[in-house]
Design a protein around this motif. Structure first.
Motif, PDB file in Angstrom:
ATOM      1  N   VAL A   5       0.844  -1.193   0.000  1.00 35.86           N
ATOM      2  CA  VAL A   5       0.000   0.000   0.000  1.00 35.86           C
ATOM      3  C   VAL A   5       0.877   1.240   0.000  1.00 35.86           C
ATOM      4  CG1 VAL A   5      -1.949  -1.108   1.159  1.00 35.86           C
ATOM      5  CG2 VAL A   5      -0.193  -0.009   2.522  1.00 35.86           C
ATOM      6  N   ASP A   6       0.290   2.331  -0.474  1.00 35.09           N
ATOM      7  CA  ASP A   6       0.990   3.618  -0.459  1.00 35.09           C
ATOM      8  C   ASP A   6       0.853   4.306   0.897  1.00 35.09           C
ATOM      9  OD1 ASP A   6       1.684   3.408  -3.205  1.00 35.09           O
ATOM     10  OD2 ASP A   6      -0.331   4.082  -3.749  1.00 35.09           O
ATOM     11  N   VAL A   7      -0.333   4.157   1.510  1.00 29.45           N
ATOM     12  CA  VAL A   7      -0.634   4.873   2.752  1.00 29.45           C
ATOM     13  C   VAL A   7      -1.383   3.938   3.701  1.00 29.45           C
ATOM     14  CG1 VAL A   7      -1.870   6.839   3.762  1.00 29.45           C
ATOM     15  CG2 VAL A   7      -0.874   7.053   1.492  1.00 29.45           C
ATOM     16  N   VAL A   8      -1.038   4.032   4.981  1.00 32.79           N
ATOM     17  CA  VAL A   8      -1.789   3.334   6.017  1.00 32.79           C
ATOM     18  C   VAL A   8      -2.469   4.397   6.868  1.00 32.79           C
ATOM     19  CG1 VAL A   8      -1.660   1.843   8.048  1.00 32.79           C
ATOM     20  CG2 VAL A   8      -0.204   1.380   6.066  1.00 32.79           C
ATOM     21  N   VAL A   9      -3.808   4.354   6.935  1.00 28.20           N
ATOM     22  CA  VAL A   9      -4.578   5.284   7.754  1.00 28.20           C
ATOM     23  C   VAL A   9      -4.895   4.558   9.058  1.00 28.20           C
ATOM     24  CG1 VAL A   9      -6.711   6.609   7.944  1.00 28.20           C
ATOM     25  CG2 VAL A   9      -5.567   6.398   5.730  1.00 28.20           C
ATOM     26  N   ALA A  20      -9.249   8.528   4.158  1.00 33.22           N
ATOM     27  CA  ALA A  20      -9.170   7.338   3.322  1.00 33.22           C
ATOM     28  C   ALA A  20      -9.957   7.513   2.028  1.00 33.22           C
ATOM     29  CB  ALA A  20      -9.681   6.124   4.098  1.00 33.22           C
ATOM     30  N   LEU A  23      -7.996   9.900  -0.251  1.00 35.44           N
ATOM     31  CA  LEU A  23      -6.818   9.241  -0.811  1.00 35.44           C
ATOM     32  C   LEU A  23      -7.205   8.219  -1.871  1.00 35.44           C
ATOM     33  CD1 LEU A  23      -4.731   8.767   2.444  1.00 35.44           C
ATOM     34  CD2 LEU A  23      -4.172  10.269   0.526  1.00 35.44           C
ATOM     35  N   GLU A  24      -8.248   7.457  -1.617  1.00 32.97           N
ATOM     36  CA  GLU A  24      -8.705   6.452  -2.579  1.00 32.97           C
ATOM     37  C   GLU A  24      -9.171   7.115  -3.868  1.00 32.97           C
ATOM     38  OE1 GLU A  24      -9.443   2.659  -4.018  1.00 32.97           O
ATOM     39  OE2 GLU A  24      -8.620   3.116  -2.044  1.00 32.97           O
ATOM     40  N   ALA A  28      -4.556   6.621  -4.543  1.00 35.21           N
ATOM     41  CA  ALA A  28      -3.565   5.989  -3.668  1.00 35.21           C
ATOM     42  C   ALA A  28      -4.064   4.621  -3.223  1.00 35.21           C
ATOM     43  CB  ALA A  28      -3.307   6.869  -2.446  1.00 35.21           C
ATOM     44  N   LEU A  30      -4.366   2.122  -0.276  1.00 36.42           N
ATOM     45  CA  LEU A  30      -4.323   2.366   1.157  1.00 36.42           C
ATOM     46  C   LEU A  30      -4.945   1.228   1.941  1.00 36.42           C
ATOM     47  CD1 LEU A  30      -7.286   3.636   2.490  1.00 36.42           C
ATOM     48  CD2 LEU A  30      -6.768   5.123   0.590  1.00 36.42           C
ATOM     49  N   VAL A  32      -6.850   0.857   5.935  1.00 35.30           N
ATOM     50  CA  VAL A  32      -7.340   1.516   7.144  1.00 35.30           C
ATOM     51  C   VAL A  32      -7.241   0.520   8.293  1.00 35.30           C
ATOM     52  CG1 VAL A  32      -9.297   2.639   8.271  1.00 35.30           C
ATOM     53  CG2 VAL A  32      -8.909   2.973   5.822  1.00 35.30           C
TER      54      VAL A  32
END
Length: 152
Positions: A5-9, A20, A23-24, A28, A30, A32
């Motif tokens: 993943v690019d980002v972890v929320v 989220a 970003l989606e 991105a 991601l 959650v």
């Protein structure tokens, strides 16, 4: 887990989920993460700030959020109606308090308010600003217990 993943929320509260979504929609990848294993009945985020309102309006999510709020309070029965009324009164009290603080701030600016509307040469404006700053500095220095240290 081998998912890239690019980002972890972290946190699936109002801010985490809105982030989220943004970003989606931005493309991105991601994930959650939420510590709770079941949905919580507790109210999260009783108020939304100006930037949050703007984000909600930008995504046309206002009506859906209002419907979800109505369902949530209805599911609570009479206690939900009482809680909704309490939240409404608290929000009104906060708005009144914010308006009072803003009015006090604006009243404190009253002596300076028209200073900026005067048309005068830049040299006079700089001189006037220097005088005002010097007056403010001397007032704070006199009020400060550290003024004796500066004077020595």
């Amino acid at each position: 887990m081998d998912k890239q993943v690019d980002v972890v929320v972290v946190g699936a509260g109002p801010v985490g989920l809105l982030l989220a979504i943004e970003l989606e929609l931005g493309g991105a990848g991601l994930m959650v993460l939420e510590r709770l294993t079941a949905p919580s009945a507790a109210i999260k985020g009783t108020a939304v700030g100006p930037l949050g309102v703007e984000a909600i309006q930008r995504r046309s999510m206002g009506p859906a959020l209002a419907e979800a709020e109505d369902r949530h309070f209805a599911a609570m029965g009479p206690a939900g109606a009482a809680r909704r009324a309490l939240i409404g009164r608290e929000m009104n009290r906060q708005r009144r308090q914010e308006r009072q603080e803003e009015n006090k701030f604006l009243a404190s600016l009253a002596p300076w308010r028209f200073e900026f509307l005067l048309f005068r040469p830049a040299s006079q404006t700089r001189r006037r600003n220097a005088q005002l700053n010097a007056a403010r500095w001397s007032e704070t220095a006199e009020a400060s217990p550290a003024s004796e240290i500066r004077a020595t």
